[in-house]
Motif scaffolding. Structure first.
Motif, PDB file in Angstrom:
ATOM      1  N   HIS A 179     -10.117  -8.784  -4.533  1.00 39.28           N
ATOM      2  CA  HIS A 179     -11.557  -7.886  -4.646  1.00 39.28           C
ATOM      3  C   HIS A 179     -12.164  -8.221  -3.447  1.00 39.28           C
ATOM      4  CE1 HIS A 179     -11.989  -8.161  -9.643  1.00 39.28           C
ATOM      5  NE2 HIS A 179     -11.106  -7.201  -8.944  1.00 39.28           N
ATOM      6  N   ARG A 180     -12.076  -9.444  -2.664  1.00 39.88           N
ATOM      7  CA  ARG A 180     -12.609  -9.447  -1.424  1.00 39.88           C
ATOM      8  C   ARG A 180     -12.076  -8.613  -0.348  1.00 39.88           C
ATOM      9  NH1 ARG A 180     -12.601 -14.983  -1.214  1.00 39.88           N
ATOM     10  NH2 ARG A 180     -14.582 -14.892  -2.060  1.00 39.88           N
TER      11      ARG A 180
ATOM     12  N   GLN B  93     -10.712  -5.590  -0.919  1.00 37.07           N
ATOM     13  CA  GLN B  93     -11.348  -4.332  -1.408  1.00 37.07           C
ATOM     14  C   GLN B  93     -12.788  -4.262  -0.692  1.00 37.07           C
ATOM     15  OE1 GLN B  93     -11.189  -4.245  -5.651  1.00 37.07           O
ATOM     16  NE2 GLN B  93     -10.098  -2.225  -5.504  1.00 37.07           N
ATOM     17  N   ALA B  94     -13.627  -5.200  -0.565  1.00 34.76           N
ATOM     18  CA  ALA B  94     -15.078  -5.337  -0.538  1.00 34.76           C
ATOM     19  C   ALA B  94     -15.288  -5.445   1.396  1.00 34.76           C
ATOM     20  CB  ALA B  94     -15.696  -6.595  -0.992  1.00 34.76           C
ATOM     21  N   THR B  95     -14.158  -6.099   1.994  1.00 32.05           N
ATOM     22  CA  THR B  95     -14.389  -6.295   3.378  1.00 32.05           C
ATOM     23  C   THR B  95     -13.233  -5.519   4.179  1.00 32.05           C
ATOM     24  OG1 THR B  95     -12.837  -8.131   3.123  1.00 32.05           O
ATOM     25  CG2 THR B  95     -15.312  -8.548   2.928  1.00 32.05           C
ATOM     26  N   GLN B  96     -12.351  -5.165   3.744  1.00 27.97           N
ATOM     27  CA  GLN B  96     -10.944  -4.561   4.656  1.00 27.97           C
ATOM     28  C   GLN B  96     -10.252  -3.445   4.224  1.00 27.97           C
ATOM     29  OE1 GLN B  96      -8.383  -7.799   6.676  1.00 27.97           O
ATOM     30  NE2 GLN B  96      -9.573  -9.214   5.394  1.00 27.97           N
ATOM     31  N   ALA B  97     -10.065  -3.338   3.019  1.00 28.72           N
ATOM     32  CA  ALA B  97      -9.342  -2.146   2.297  1.00 28.72           C
ATOM     33  C   ALA B  97     -10.210  -1.513   1.113  1.00 28.72           C
ATOM     34  CB  ALA B  97      -8.118  -2.436   1.870  1.00 28.72           C
ATOM     35  N   SER B  98     -11.134  -0.727   1.378  1.00 24.87           N
ATOM     36  CA  SER B  98     -12.162  -0.486   0.145  1.00 24.87           C
ATOM     37  C   SER B  98     -11.233   0.532  -0.829  1.00 24.87           C
ATOM     38  CB  SER B  98     -13.537   0.335   0.872  1.00 24.87           C
ATOM     39  OG  SER B  98     -13.124   1.449   1.668  1.00 24.87           O
ATOM     40  N   ASP B  99     -10.293   1.314  -0.148  1.00 24.93           N
ATOM     41  CA  ASP B  99      -9.736   2.252  -1.086  1.00 24.93           C
ATOM     42  C   ASP B  99      -8.370   1.442  -1.698  1.00 24.93           C
ATOM     43  OD1 ASP B  99      -8.260   1.852   1.356  1.00 24.93           O
ATOM     44  OD2 ASP B  99      -7.682   4.029   1.368  1.00 24.93           O
TER      45      ASP B  99
ATOM     46  N   ARG C 123       0.968  -1.105  -0.036  1.00 21.11           N
ATOM     47  CA  ARG C 123       0.122  -0.015   0.124  1.00 21.11           C
ATOM     48  C   ARG C 123       0.727   1.084   0.195  1.00 21.11           C
ATOM     49  NH1 ARG C 123      -5.078  -0.552   2.054  1.00 21.11           N
ATOM     50  NH2 ARG C 123      -5.394   1.296   0.612  1.00 21.11           N
TER      51      ARG C 123
ATOM     52  N   ASP D 154      -0.885   2.061  -4.544  1.00 20.85           N
ATOM     53  CA  ASP D 154      -1.123   0.774  -4.114  1.00 20.85           C
ATOM     54  C   ASP D 154      -0.604  -0.117  -5.162  1.00 20.85           C
ATOM     55  OD1 ASP D 154      -2.302   1.722  -2.100  1.00 20.85           O
ATOM     56  OD2 ASP D 154      -4.393   1.236  -2.773  1.00 20.85           O
TER      57      ASP D 154
END
Length: 263
Positions: free
Chosen positions: A44-45, A47-53, A18, A106
């Motif tokens: 993708h998971r 992004q959806a659950t822990q690191a949306s940015d 990151r 990133d």
């Protein structure tokens, strides 16, 4: 969810880079993995659950657009074609941006270098007096070009080439394996009339696009997701033809005689 399917799920340890152009670091995550998934699914998971940015470039998720290039455990790969089943469940999976190109954010890098090099390669020169619909080629010549046309512009070969990867100062003078392959494709094309137009592709490959920098380690071939034999079928033959043109005394003499004008 069936018991058998649930039993195949597990939690994997991921380390994802990151940061941005000013710097960054690896961050640790624990992410659920389902049967049959690839690294891009896990990103993708995440992004959806822990690191949306979390920034990541992708498009087709079918190994054909070349967008999701990254380095997984240090090896340049397409994330959408890297199956989680190739790793042990206890492995720590490290995902980092392509090292040869500047980081935007990133996992996204600026691959503009490659488009600059693409524009520097002179295009196909049509044969004079032959309309496009009248082109005729032998099947063997079609097959030679077709292999190189499978390239999806993922730039993994550019990233792994140590001439680009380890020596920033070489970028100005070196086109890299992807675009030297393009020159080889055009030079092999039986209908390319570059010579008649005054363009010597072998000379320009050597003098303008850095063919001599390549020392045929085959690292570009090893990472190609389309299994193009970049080194054996493009770069080595191009080197051989460039050397023949430049150093073979009979070829040199023939060129001199061919250019001599009768009074």
């Amino acid at each position: 969810m069936s018991t058998s399917t649930a039993s195949n799920n597990y939690v994997a340890d991921f380390r994802v880079w990151r940061g941005d152009a000013d710097g960054g670091d690896l961050q640790d995550f624990k992410v659920e993995v389902n049967e049959g998934e690839v690294v891009l699914d896990i990103i993708h998971r995440l992004q959806a659950t822990q690191a949306s940015d979390l920034a990541v470039r992708w498009n087709c998720k079918a190994g054909k657009c070349g967008s999701c290039s990254a380095e997984v455990n240090g090896r340049p790969r397409l994330m959408c074609m890297t199956r989680m089943s190739t790793f042990e469940r206890t492995d720590v999976i490290t995902v980092t941006p392509l090292r040869a190109f500047p980081v935007v954010r990133d996992l996204v890098t600026d691959v503009g270098f490659n488009y600059t090099k693409a524009r520097e390669i002179p295009a196909f020169v049509p044969p004079e007096g032959v309309a496009a619909g009248e082109y005729r080629m032998q099947q063997v010549d079609v097959e030679r070009s077709q292999e190189f046309r499978k390239c999806i512009e993922c730039f993994l070969c550019q990233d792994t080439c140590h001439v680009v990867r380890d020596h920033e100062e070489n970028k100005a003078a070196f086109a890299g394996p992807r675009f030297l392959m393009r020159i080889a494709e055009l030079d092999m094309h039986p209908l390319d009339a570059a010579g008649e137009a005054g363009l010597d592709r072998k000379r320009t490959a050597q003098e303008e696009h850095g063919l001599g920098y390549c020392n045929i380690t085959k690292c570009c071939t090893e990472v190609c997701p389309e299994n193009i034999k970049i080194t054996d079928n493009a770069l080595i033959p191009l080197k051989e033809r460039a050397v023949d043109r430049k150093y073979d005394p009979l070829v040199w003499l023939g060129n001199k005689i061919g250019r001599r004008r009768t009074p």
